[in-house]
Enzyme design. Sequence first.
Site, PDB file in Angstrom:
ATOM      1  N   HIS A  21       4.994   9.983   3.638  1.00  0.00           N
ATOM      2  CA  HIS A  21       4.835  10.507   2.271  1.00  0.00           C
ATOM      3  C   HIS A  21       5.390  11.934   2.192  1.00  0.00           C
ATOM      4  CE1 HIS A  21       1.004   7.820   1.946  1.00  0.00           C
ATOM      5  NE2 HIS A  21       1.960   7.255   1.239  1.00  0.00           N
ATOM      6  N   LYS A  47      -9.219  -1.149  -3.743  1.00  0.00           N
ATOM      7  CA  LYS A  47     -10.512  -1.002  -3.075  1.00  0.00           C
ATOM      8  C   LYS A  47     -10.907   0.465  -2.957  1.00  0.00           C
ATOM      9  CE  LYS A  47      -7.898  -2.201   0.827  1.00  0.00           C
ATOM     10  NZ  LYS A  47      -7.367  -2.898   1.848  1.00  0.00           N
ATOM     11  N   ARG A  96      10.138   1.554   1.956  1.00  0.00           N
ATOM     12  CA  ARG A  96      10.247   1.427   3.419  1.00  0.00           C
ATOM     13  C   ARG A  96      11.054   0.218   3.843  1.00  0.00           C
ATOM     14  NH1 ARG A  96       3.930   1.798   4.010  1.00  0.00           N
ATOM     15  NH2 ARG A  96       4.374   0.492   2.212  1.00  0.00           N
ATOM     16  N   SER A 134      -0.487   3.980   4.974  1.00  0.00           N
ATOM     17  CA  SER A 134      -1.863   4.501   5.015  1.00  0.00           C
ATOM     18  C   SER A 134      -2.809   3.423   5.529  1.00  0.00           C
ATOM     19  CB  SER A 134      -2.310   4.951   3.626  1.00  0.00           C
ATOM     20  OG  SER A 134      -1.515   6.013   3.178  1.00  0.00           O
TER      21      SER A 134
END
Length: 172
Positions: A21, A47, A96, A134
């Site tokens: 990032h 979530k 990515r 992440s």
Amino acid sequence: MDEKGGTAVCPGSYDPVTLGHLDIIARAAHVFDRVVVGVVDHPVRKKKTVFTAEERVVFLESELEDLGNVQVKAFDTLLVDFARQNGAKAIVKGLRAISDFEYEFEMNQLNRKMAPDIESLYLFSAPEFTFLSSSGVKELATFGADLTGMVPPSVAVRLQEALGRPRTGKIT
Ligand code: PNS
């Protein structure tokens, strides 16, 4: 490059920020006059996060303090509204691998439908970060893995505190 291109937003959950990032944000800051990093702070979205929006903002701010044209803000509105409020003409995100493409393609179409005047621009991740996410980092942290080269050192410490358990079953 002498002339830069106004304001861009770099949105994401950043739970937590990774070195991938930070690379995308720094590259955007090289191209645009001003970059506003938007940290998603919406409880019904996806979530539950490991870190609060305030914590995620602080992680980003401390890693980006050397970049004078970058600000970090939490937001809980539509991304295009956040972009407009900040005078941005572009949304910049990292891409990515092919696996990112479908999701980003959809997001691009949705955002474009709502705000055709705001361009979504994608920067390919640097090769050393194409594997990094992440969610992957959180899984590794849960099992006590070394996160060097994946997240900033201070974030690695906080992740291990939040999720880590002593590493067992090591092959010696
Ligand atoms: O990388 P992420 O965390 O999945 O991306 C978050 C974001 C906001 C960039 C992405 O979900 C998006 O482009 N959403 C468009 C729809 C929207 O505005 N949702 C509200 C987010 S608070």
